[in-house]
Design a protein around this motif. Structure first.
Motif, mmCIF file in Angstrom:
data_model
loop_
_atom_site.group_PDB
_atom_site.id
_atom_site.type_symbol
_atom_site.label_atom_id
_atom_site.label_comp_id
_atom_site.label_asym_id
_atom_site.label_seq_id
_atom_site.Cartn_x
_atom_site.Cartn_y
_atom_site.Cartn_z
ATOM 1 N N PHE A 249 0.927 -1.290 -0.223
ATOM 2 C CA PHE A 249 0.407 0.029 -0.204
ATOM 3 C C PHE A 249 1.100 1.497 -0.370
ATOM 4 O O PHE A 249 1.855 0.749 0.662
ATOM 5 C CB PHE A 249 -1.217 -0.019 0.520
ATOM 6 C CG PHE A 249 -0.304 0.190 2.362
ATOM 7 C CD1 PHE A 249 0.278 1.547 3.158
ATOM 8 C CD2 PHE A 249 -0.034 -1.087 3.273
ATOM 9 C CE1 PHE A 249 0.661 1.806 4.216
ATOM 10 C CE2 PHE A 249 0.541 -0.942 5.020
ATOM 11 C CZ PHE A 249 0.686 0.423 5.307
ATOM 12 N N PHE A 259 -2.343 -1.165 -3.099
ATOM 13 C CA PHE A 259 -3.380 -0.409 -2.692
ATOM 14 C C PHE A 259 -2.709 1.135 -2.893
ATOM 15 O O PHE A 259 -1.927 0.914 -2.483
ATOM 16 C CB PHE A 259 -4.043 -0.650 -0.983
ATOM 17 C CG PHE A 259 -4.999 -1.621 -1.552
ATOM 18 C CD1 PHE A 259 -6.216 -1.928 -0.662
ATOM 19 C CD2 PHE A 259 -5.079 -3.074 -2.070
ATOM 20 C CE1 PHE A 259 -7.345 -2.505 -0.665
ATOM 21 C CE2 PHE A 259 -5.644 -3.928 -1.624
ATOM 22 C CZ PHE A 259 -7.012 -3.868 -1.324
ATOM 23 N N ASP A 268 -7.975 -0.400 -5.387
ATOM 24 C CA ASP A 268 -7.185 -1.455 -4.659
ATOM 25 C C ASP A 268 -7.097 -1.885 -6.208
ATOM 26 O O ASP A 268 -8.229 -1.881 -7.228
ATOM 27 C CB ASP A 268 -8.321 -2.357 -4.209
ATOM 28 C CG ASP A 268 -8.059 -4.342 -4.297
ATOM 29 O OD1 ASP A 268 -7.902 -4.396 -4.414
ATOM 30 O OD2 ASP A 268 -9.539 -4.715 -3.549
ATOM 31 N N ARG A 275 -6.636 -8.273 -12.377
ATOM 32 C CA ARG A 275 -5.871 -7.108 -11.567
ATOM 33 C C ARG A 275 -4.733 -7.044 -12.966
ATOM 34 O O ARG A 275 -4.036 -5.938 -12.617
ATOM 35 C CB ARG A 275 -5.161 -7.372 -10.318
ATOM 36 C CG ARG A 275 -4.563 -8.702 -10.329
ATOM 37 C CD ARG A 275 -3.678 -8.527 -8.748
ATOM 38 N NE ARG A 275 -2.956 -10.284 -8.808
ATOM 39 C CZ ARG A 275 -2.305 -10.909 -8.349
ATOM 40 N NH1 ARG A 275 -4.132 -11.382 -8.479
ATOM 41 N NH2 ARG A 275 -2.286 -12.038 -8.857
ATOM 42 N N ALA A 304 -7.164 -3.159 3.100
ATOM 43 C CA ALA A 304 -6.285 -4.410 2.406
ATOM 44 C C ALA A 304 -6.470 -5.131 3.012
ATOM 45 O O ALA A 304 -7.058 -6.298 2.940
ATOM 46 C CB ALA A 304 -5.033 -3.455 2.025
ATOM 47 N N ARG A 307 -9.926 -6.338 2.347
ATOM 48 C CA ARG A 307 -10.682 -7.104 0.979
ATOM 49 C C ARG A 307 -10.077 -8.137 1.553
ATOM 50 O O ARG A 307 -10.646 -9.403 0.843
ATOM 51 C CB ARG A 307 -9.689 -5.957 0.023
ATOM 52 C CG ARG A 307 -10.514 -4.306 -0.023
ATOM 53 C CD ARG A 307 -12.107 -4.226 -0.415
ATOM 54 N NE ARG A 307 -11.483 -4.737 -2.236
ATOM 55 C CZ ARG A 307 -12.256 -5.709 -2.818
ATOM 56 N NH1 ARG A 307 -13.567 -5.513 -2.963
ATOM 57 N NH2 ARG A 307 -11.456 -5.496 -4.277
#
Length: 474
Positions: A249, A259, A268, A275, A304, A307
C-alpha cells in the motif's frame, strides 16, 4: 504445551498490572493454581492483590521462579532479559504473553467449526487508528467484530466473550508478538518500522524481528508499506501458508497487487478480477478523517486487510466514512485569531511526529518530554523548512534544541515551563506558542517524546493542551 490440562496446573503470572490481573483471573477460572509475582510492593499493588480471591500473590520478588511452575504468562512490559525468564529457560518452562494465552483459548464458531479469524496490525506508529478503521469497515460489512489487543477490548476478553465475534481486528505490539510463538493470523499488516523500545528489545534487529512475527503463518495476505522497504523485507522472510500474497500500500498509483491513490480516489488493484487490467475504487481521500498523508496510508492498510477477508468495496467506503479517530491523534482543537491548534499528543516518538509535521506548514512546533533513547537530527532535518518556531518542554528538551541548532538554526526556539508540570506548565507552553504564531500558521503539539516527566500520560498532556487553547480563545 498445546494440550494443557488447566485444572491444578501451576502457572505464574508476571506482573500485577491490568493485563496481569486479567490473565490471572482467566487462569483461575480455568482451574489453574495461579501465583502472581511482582517486584514492587507499594500500597497500590497490595490493594490490587487483596482483590484477587483464590490467587497467590508474591510482592517484592519478581525474579525467583516458584518451584513446580509449568507455565509463565507475562505482562507485555516485562523485558526478555528479566531474571525470572532466565530461570524459566533453565528449567524448561515456557513463557507466554496474554496474546499467546488468548490464541490457545479461542473457541470454534458454530457457523464454521473454526475460531474467529484474526486480522492483525503492528508497526511503530498508526496501529490503533488502522485497527479502529478496520473494525469500522468490518462492522459496515455486517460482521460482529471489535478492535482488540492494545486498543478497546482486551484480546482475552474477546476470545472468551459469551457472544462470539465473527472476526477480530487485532492491534499487536512488539512486546506481545515476542511472547506469541503460536500466533497465525488470517492476514496481517506491518505499517512501518522505526527505532522504538530498543531498551526492551536490545537492538533494532531484534525489534524488527519481533514485528515480523505477525506475518508467520498468514493465510491470505501479508500487507506491507511501499514507502518503507523494511516492511517488505519482513514479508520476504516470512514463513506463510501456500497461496498467501504480498500486498503493498502507498500514496501513489498502485501497481499489481497494491493499494494506492489515483486522482483523489483510493484504489484496490489486488483483490479484483484480472488485476493486470482492472482496479476497484474503494473510496476517496475525503472519506478519510483526517485526510493527512499518514492517515490515508492507514486507511489503505485497513482496506487491504478488509479486502483480504472478502469485504466488498461499498463496505470499505462506508466504514471509512463512519470512522472517527480517538482524541490526541492529529485532532484540531480550535482556530484562534486565524491560527490552527492541533493536538497530536499521541506522537510519542520521532516517527509519529514526522508524520504530523509533514501534514502542515508553517508550524509552531511544541516538542519534548522523555526521549526514550531517541535522536532528533533526522526528524528536524525533514521538517526544518516547515517550521516557523519551536517551543520545547520536558526533561530531554536539550536533545531537540541541539538538533534544531544544527539543522534549523534560523528557527526561533523558546524553552518553556522549566520545572513546572501539569496544567500550569501547559498554560505557559500555549501562551509561548501563541506569541510566536502568525495568522495562517498551525501550532502543532507533536512532542516526539513520552509524557511522564510532566504529565500522567499522553492523554492528560493532550487534554491540558486543549483546555489551555480554549482558554486562550476565550
Amino acid at each position: 504445551m498445546t494440550d494443557l490440562q488447566w485444572p491444578g496446573l501451576p502457572v505464574v503470572v508476571a506482573g500485577l498490572g491490568v493485563s496481569g490481573i486479567s490473565a490471572a483471573r482467566v487462569l483461575r477460572d480455568l482451574g489453574a493454581a495461579v501465583t502472581v509475582v511482582d517486584g514492587g510492593d507499594g500500597e497500590g499493588l497490595r490493594a490490587r492483590a487483596a482483590e484477587l480471591e483464590g490467587i497467590t500473590v508474591r510482592l517484592g520478588d519478581g525474579d525467583t521462579l516458584p518451584e513446580g511452575t509449568r507455565l509463565i504468562v507475562t505482562s507485555p512490559g516485562w523485558p526478555p532479559s528479566s531474571p525470572l525468564f532466565a530461570a524459566a529457560d533453565a528449567a524448561g518452562v515456557p513463557v507466554w504473553g496474554d496474546v499467546e494465552l488468548a490464541w490457545h483459548l479461542r473457541k470454534p464458531l458454530e457457523s464454521t467449526g473454526e475460531p474467529a479469524p484474526w486480522l492483525a496490525v503492528t508497526g511503530t506508529n498508526g496501529k490503533t487508528t488502522t485497527v479502529q478503521m478496520l473494525a469500522s469497515i468490518l462492522t459496515a460489512a455486517g460482521q460482529r467484530t471489535a478492535a482488540v489487543g492494545n486498543v478497546g477490548v482486551s484480546v482475552l476478553d474477546a476470545v472468551l466473550a459469551e457472544e462470539p465475534y465473527d472476526v477480530l481486528a487485532v492491534e499487536l505490539s512488539s512486546y506481545q508478538l515476542h511472547w506469541a510463538p503460536s500466533l497465525r493470523p488470517h492476514s496481517a499488516a506491518v505499517l512501518n518500522l522505526a527505532p522504538d523500545h530498543l531498551d526492551w528489545h536490545g537492538s533494532m534487529e531484534a525489534y524488527a524481528a519481533d514485528k515480523g512475527r505477525i506475518y508467520r503463518g498468514n493465510q491470505v495476505a501479508c500487507v506491507y508499506n511501499l514507502a518503507d522497504p523494511a516492511t517488505e523485507a519482513l514479508v520476504r522472510e516470512a514463513d506463510v501458508e501456500e497461496g498467501c500474497r504480498a500486498i503493498g500500500f502507498g500514496l501513489g498509483t498502485p501497481g499489481l497487487s497494491q493499494f494506492g491513490v489515483v486522482e483523489g480516489l483510493l484504489v484496490d488493484r489486488a483483490f479484483v478480477p484480472d488485476r493486470q487490467k482492472n482496479a476497484a475504487e474503494i473510496g476517496a481521500v475525503e472519506d478519510v478523517n483526517p485526510p493527512a498523508p499518514h492517515n490515508i496510508a492507514n486507511a489503505l492498510a485497513a482496506a487491504a486487510l478488509a479486502r483480504a477477508y472478502g469485504v466488498d468495496v461499498k463496505a470499505v467506503r462506508d466504514g471509512l466514512r463512519a470512522f472517527r479517530p480517538d482524541a490526541h491523534r492529529i485532532a484540531q482543537v480550535a482556530v484562534v485569531d486565524e491560527v490552527t491548534w492541533i493536538d497530536d499528543s499521541k506522537a510519542t516518538n520521532t516517527h509519529a511526529a514526522a508524520a504530523s509535521l509533514a501534514a502542515y506548514q508553517p508550524i509552531v512546533w511544541i516538542a519534548g518530554g522523555l526521549a526514550k533513547g531517541a535522536t532528533f537530527d533526522e526528524l528536524v532535518q525533514g521538517a526544518a523548512q516547515r517550521l516557523r518556531a519551536a517551543v520545547l518542554i520536558g526533561a530531554d528538551r536539550a536533545l531537540i534544541r541541539e538538533a534544531l541548532a544544527r539543522h534549523a538554526p534560523d528557527v526561533p526556539v523558546i524553552e518553556a515551563a522549566e520545572g513546572e508540570t501539569g496544567a500550569v506548565a501547559m498554560t505557559e507552553v500555549v501562551r509561548a506558542a501563541a506569541g510566536l504564531a502568525r495568522p495562517g500558521d498551525t501550532v502543532l503539539l507533536a512532542p516526539a517524546c513520552a509524557s511522564m516527566d510532566m504529565f500522567t500520560n499522553y492523554g492528560e498532556r493532550g487534554d491540558l493542551f486543549a483546555a489551555a487553547v480554549r482558554e486562550l480563545g476565550r
